[in-house]
Enzyme design. Structure first.
Site, PDB file in Angstrom:
ATOM      1  N   LYS A  13      47.375  17.417  -4.338  1.00  0.00           N
ATOM      2  CA  LYS A  13      46.687  16.775  -3.210  1.00  0.00           C
ATOM      3  C   LYS A  13      45.758  15.651  -3.676  1.00  0.00           C
ATOM      4  CE  LYS A  13      44.643  20.477  -1.584  1.00  0.00           C
ATOM      5  NZ  LYS A  13      45.049  21.482  -2.599  1.00  0.00           N
ATOM      6  N   ARG A  88      40.352  24.811   4.931  1.00  0.00           N
ATOM      7  CA  ARG A  88      40.998  25.831   4.107  1.00  0.00           C
ATOM      8  C   ARG A  88      41.052  27.172   4.835  1.00  0.00           C
ATOM      9  NH1 ARG A  88      39.868  23.257  -1.239  1.00  0.00           N
ATOM     10  NH2 ARG A  88      40.787  24.471  -2.910  1.00  0.00           N
ATOM     11  N   ARG A 122      45.849  21.428 -17.068  1.00  0.00           N
ATOM     12  CA  ARG A 122      45.165  20.273 -16.459  1.00  0.00           C
ATOM     13  C   ARG A 122      43.859  19.963 -17.188  1.00  0.00           C
ATOM     14  NH1 ARG A 122      43.849  19.965 -10.016  1.00  0.00           N
ATOM     15  NH2 ARG A 122      42.305  21.590 -10.368  1.00  0.00           N
ATOM     16  N   ARG A 152      38.437  22.517 -16.223  1.00  0.00           N
ATOM     17  CA  ARG A 152      37.546  23.072 -15.201  1.00  0.00           C
ATOM     18  C   ARG A 152      37.486  24.588 -15.334  1.00  0.00           C
ATOM     19  NH1 ARG A 152      39.460  20.496  -9.539  1.00  0.00           N
ATOM     20  NH2 ARG A 152      39.150  22.664  -8.949  1.00  0.00           N
ATOM     21  N   ARG A 163      42.590  32.010  -6.927  1.00  0.00           N
ATOM     22  CA  ARG A 163      42.645  30.852  -6.012  1.00  0.00           C
ATOM     23  C   ARG A 163      43.964  30.841  -5.240  1.00  0.00           C
ATOM     24  NH1 ARG A 163      41.769  26.019  -9.860  1.00  0.00           N
ATOM     25  NH2 ARG A 163      41.618  24.697  -8.023  1.00  0.00           N
TER      26      ARG A 163
HETATM   27  P1  AMP Z   1      39.327  22.163  -5.131  1.00  0.00           P
HETATM   28  O1  AMP Z   1      38.785  21.146  -6.090  1.00  0.00           O
HETATM   29  O2  AMP Z   1      39.753  21.596  -3.817  1.00  0.00           O
HETATM   30  O3  AMP Z   1      40.381  23.050  -5.741  1.00  0.00           O
HETATM   31  O4  AMP Z   1      38.081  23.134  -4.774  1.00  0.00           O
HETATM   32  C1  AMP Z   1      37.398  23.847  -5.779  1.00  0.00           C
HETATM   33  C2  AMP Z   1      36.609  24.993  -5.155  1.00  0.00           C
HETATM   34  O5  AMP Z   1      35.639  24.475  -4.219  1.00  0.00           O
HETATM   35  C3  AMP Z   1      37.429  25.987  -4.341  1.00  0.00           C
HETATM   36  O6  AMP Z   1      38.088  26.952  -5.153  1.00  0.00           O
HETATM   37  C4  AMP Z   1      36.337  26.593  -3.461  1.00  0.00           C
HETATM   38  O7  AMP Z   1      35.517  27.491  -4.180  1.00  0.00           O
HETATM   39  C5  AMP Z   1      35.494  25.366  -3.116  1.00  0.00           C
HETATM   40  N1  AMP Z   1      36.018  24.692  -1.905  1.00  0.00           N
HETATM   41  C6  AMP Z   1      36.623  23.467  -1.846  1.00  0.00           C
HETATM   42  N2  AMP Z   1      36.976  23.175  -0.583  1.00  0.00           N
HETATM   43  C7  AMP Z   1      36.606  24.249   0.180  1.00  0.00           C
HETATM   44  C8  AMP Z   1      36.722  24.561   1.562  1.00  0.00           C
HETATM   45  N3  AMP Z   1      37.309  23.718   2.437  1.00  0.00           N
HETATM   46  N4  AMP Z   1      36.225  25.757   1.982  1.00  0.00           N
HETATM   47  C9  AMP Z   1      35.623  26.598   1.132  1.00  0.00           C
HETATM   48  N5  AMP Z   1      35.491  26.384  -0.188  1.00  0.00           N
HETATM   49  C10 AMP Z   1      35.982  25.211  -0.677  1.00  0.00           C
END
Ligand code: AMP
Length: 207
Positions: A13, A88, A122, A152, A163
């Site tokens: 994404k 989400r 990654r 990360r 996740r």
């Molecule tokens: P991402 O970089 O999009 O994979 O997000 C990393 C982490 O941020 C996720 O595993 C969640 O802990 C938190 N996070 C990101 N977007 C959301 C969301 N829309 N709702 C809740 N937690 C989020």
């Protein structure tokens, strides 16, 4: 255009959002990036968000919706935006309906086996957010800004598993929620190939 990117973590994404931003001038709103910025602060909230993210769980809806609402209300988002990683949960999607009307959801589709392989190799630039794959990029520093690349915390094996479970349970129902404006693209091949079909779709959208 107001676009949502759906898809499991690691499906591509973020890469797709950057390509759309480059060609269509729409700002990318990544809730993951917004939370990673919060985590750098020295506050109780930062510590709470950090431990939630490290476990692979979701940050509570109320806080997440508030942050997105504030971001969408900024000037650069008035003509449109790309939401990367939000909504989400169905609850977040319903709250978003009350904030603004979304034109389309693009589902970036990839099998979990490939996702696990991509996420565990990654490398991320902590300074500019650029992403590399350790299988194909064998340097320690970012090509764009020279910062030292990191893995990360949430790209470590135990957290990846969590996740993906959270995605399956909480986020995948959104595919149905947006079924009336869904465009599905596979990200199994190269990022360029994925983007090519998305670009064709966007170029013809509404025309
Ligand atoms: P991402 O970089 O999009 O994979 O997000 C990393 C982490 O941020 C996720 O595993 C969640 O802990 C938190 N996070 C990101 N977007 C959301 C969301 N829309 N709702 C809740 N937690 C989020």
């Amino acid at each position: 255009m107001k676009i949502i990117l759906l898809g499991a973590p690691g499906s591509g994404k973020g890469t797709l959002a950057k390509q759309i931003t480059r060609d269509f001038g729409l700002p990318q709103i990544s809730t993951g990036d917004l939370f990673r910025a919060i985590v750098k602060e020295d506050s109780a909230l930062a510590r709470e968000v950090k431990s939630i993210m490290a476990s692979g769980a979701l940050v509570p809806d109320e806080l997440t919706i508030e942050i997105v609402k504030n971001r969408i209300n900024q000037n650069d988002c008035q003509k449109g935006f790309i939401l990367d990683g939000f909504p989400r949960t169905v609850n977040q999607a319903k709250a978003l309906e009350n904030i603004t009307e979304i034109d389309m959801a693009i589902l970036v589709d990839l099998d979990f086996e490939t996702i696990i392989d991509r996420l565990s190799s990654r490398l991320t630039c902590p300074a500019c957010g650029e992403i590399y794959n350790a299988h194909t990029y064998n340097q320690q520093s970012c090509q764009k800004c020279n910062a030292t690349l990191i893995q990360r915390d949430d790209d470590k094996p135990e957290t990846i598993k969590n996740r993906l479970e959270v995605y399956e349970k909480n986020t995948s129902p959104l595919i149905n929620f947006y079924s009336d404006r869904l465009f599905k693209v596979s990200s199994k091949n190269s990022a360029e190939e994925t983007y090519r079909s998305v670009k064709t779709f966007l170029d013809n959208f509404g025309g």
